[in-house]
Motif scaffolding. Structure first.
Motif, PDB file in Angstrom:
ATOM      1  N   ALA A 129       0.832  -1.210   0.000  1.00 34.90           N
ATOM      2  CA  ALA A 129       0.000   0.000   0.000  1.00 34.90           C
ATOM      3  C   ALA A 129       0.866   1.259   0.000  1.00 34.90           C
ATOM      4  O   ALA A 129       0.589   2.210  -0.746  1.00 34.90           O
ATOM      5  N   ILE A 130       1.915   1.279   0.808  1.00 32.35           N
ATOM      6  CA  ILE A 130       2.804   2.448   0.844  1.00 32.35           C
ATOM      7  C   ILE A 130       3.494   2.640  -0.502  1.00 32.35           C
ATOM      8  O   ILE A 130       3.615   3.767  -1.001  1.00 32.35           O
ATOM      9  N   LEU A 155       5.905   6.689 -15.554  1.00 30.90           N
ATOM     10  CA  LEU A 155       5.449   5.369 -15.153  1.00 30.90           C
ATOM     11  C   LEU A 155       6.587   4.418 -14.805  1.00 30.90           C
ATOM     12  O   LEU A 155       6.393   3.500 -14.013  1.00 30.90           O
ATOM     13  N   VAL A 156       7.760   4.605 -15.382  1.00 28.44           N
ATOM     14  CA  VAL A 156       8.872   3.693 -15.106  1.00 28.44           C
ATOM     15  C   VAL A 156       9.295   3.795 -13.643  1.00 28.44           C
ATOM     16  O   VAL A 156       9.478   2.781 -12.965  1.00 28.44           O
ATOM     17  N   ALA A 157       9.421   5.006 -13.146  1.00 26.33           N
ATOM     18  CA  ALA A 157       9.804   5.186 -11.735  1.00 26.33           C
ATOM     19  C   ALA A 157       8.734   4.629 -10.811  1.00 26.33           C
ATOM     20  O   ALA A 157       9.050   4.004  -9.788  1.00 26.33           O
ATOM     21  N   SER A 158       7.479   4.818 -11.161  1.00 23.95           N
ATOM     22  CA  SER A 158       6.411   4.298 -10.300  1.00 23.95           C
ATOM     23  C   SER A 158       6.356   2.777 -10.348  1.00 23.95           C
ATOM     24  O   SER A 158       6.100   2.127  -9.337  1.00 23.95           O
ATOM     25  N   CYS A 199       7.658  -2.400  -7.464  1.00 26.05           N
ATOM     26  CA  CYS A 199       8.461  -3.629  -7.395  1.00 26.05           C
ATOM     27  C   CYS A 199       9.314  -3.665  -6.138  1.00 26.05           C
ATOM     28  O   CYS A 199       9.438  -4.712  -5.493  1.00 26.05           O
ATOM     29  N   ILE A 200       9.900  -2.538  -5.769  1.00 22.54           N
ATOM     30  CA  ILE A 200      10.703  -2.477  -4.546  1.00 22.54           C
ATOM     31  C   ILE A 200       9.818  -2.685  -3.327  1.00 22.54           C
ATOM     32  O   ILE A 200      10.190  -3.392  -2.387  1.00 22.54           O
ATOM     33  N   GLY A 201       8.631  -2.100  -3.315  1.00 17.76           N
ATOM     34  CA  GLY A 201       7.703  -2.295  -2.200  1.00 17.76           C
ATOM     35  C   GLY A 201       7.257  -3.732  -2.059  1.00 17.76           C
ATOM     36  O   GLY A 201       7.177  -4.272  -0.945  1.00 17.76           O
ATOM     37  N   GLY A 239       8.201  -6.030   1.116  1.00 17.44           N
ATOM     38  CA  GLY A 239       7.120  -6.682   1.851  1.00 17.44           C
ATOM     39  C   GLY A 239       7.282  -8.189   1.916  1.00 17.44           C
ATOM     40  O   GLY A 239       7.015  -8.813   2.946  1.00 17.44           O
ATOM     41  N   ALA A 240       7.738  -8.789   0.820  1.00 19.84           N
ATOM     42  CA  ALA A 240       7.961 -10.235   0.810  1.00 19.84           C
ATOM     43  C   ALA A 240       9.093 -10.617   1.760  1.00 19.84           C
ATOM     44  O   ALA A 240       9.003 -11.627   2.472  1.00 19.84           O
TER      45      ALA A 240
END
Length: 152
Positions: free
Chosen positions: A21-22, A36-39, A44-46, A50-51
């Protein structure tokens, strides 16, 4: 009674869902200014964070508690990194429209990881392991083009 199972699943995976969510909110804010690439990479990093957070909790470890290193055989590591190279190298190559940029991003990741281990963590990464990772990432990346999977 059908609502109980999803509620229990949410309670057990709240770490993953919170980081997702963050990262989605942060990605939305980044998309306004950087595209969109940065987002996409922010999400993907989030998801990755989280995983890792959820996996460490499930194994009984705190988030920053050091874990015992697990030995992985070189063929299994090679196959895993080849798969990662195919996915991430192909994605970056497709986003930027260049095979060379996809390969350079994979090599930059290995170089930055080696520099992080040496300069920040003061651990001297073995050159053979870094070369194994770089070669397996590139083989996985170029296997997309050899087998013609890029057009799929």
């Amino acid at each position: 009674m059908d609502i109980v199972a999803p509620i229990i699943a949410i309670l057990f995976t709240w770490r993953f869902l919170l980081s997702l969510a963050i990262s989605v909110v942060l990605a939305f804010l980044l998309a306004q200014h950087f595209g969109l690439v940065a987002s996409f990479f922010t999400i993907c990093i989030g998801v990755g964070f989280g995983a890792i957070w959820q996996g460490r909790w499930l194994s009984g470890l705190a988030l920053f508690e050091p874990a015992q290193a697990q030995l992985v055989s070189k063929p299994i590591a090679f196959i895993g990194f080849a798969f990662i190279g195919a996915i991430w190298g192909g994605l970056v190559g497709q986003l930027f429209g260049s095979t060379l940029i996809g390969a350079l991003v994979l090599l930059a990741g290995v170089t930055l990881t080696g520099a992080w281990f040496t300069l920040v963590l003061k651990l001297h990464a073995q050159l053979f392991k870094l070369i194994l990772v770089a070669i397996s990432l590139l083989i996985g990346f170029f296997s997309i083009y050899v087998y013609g999977l890029r057009q799929v």
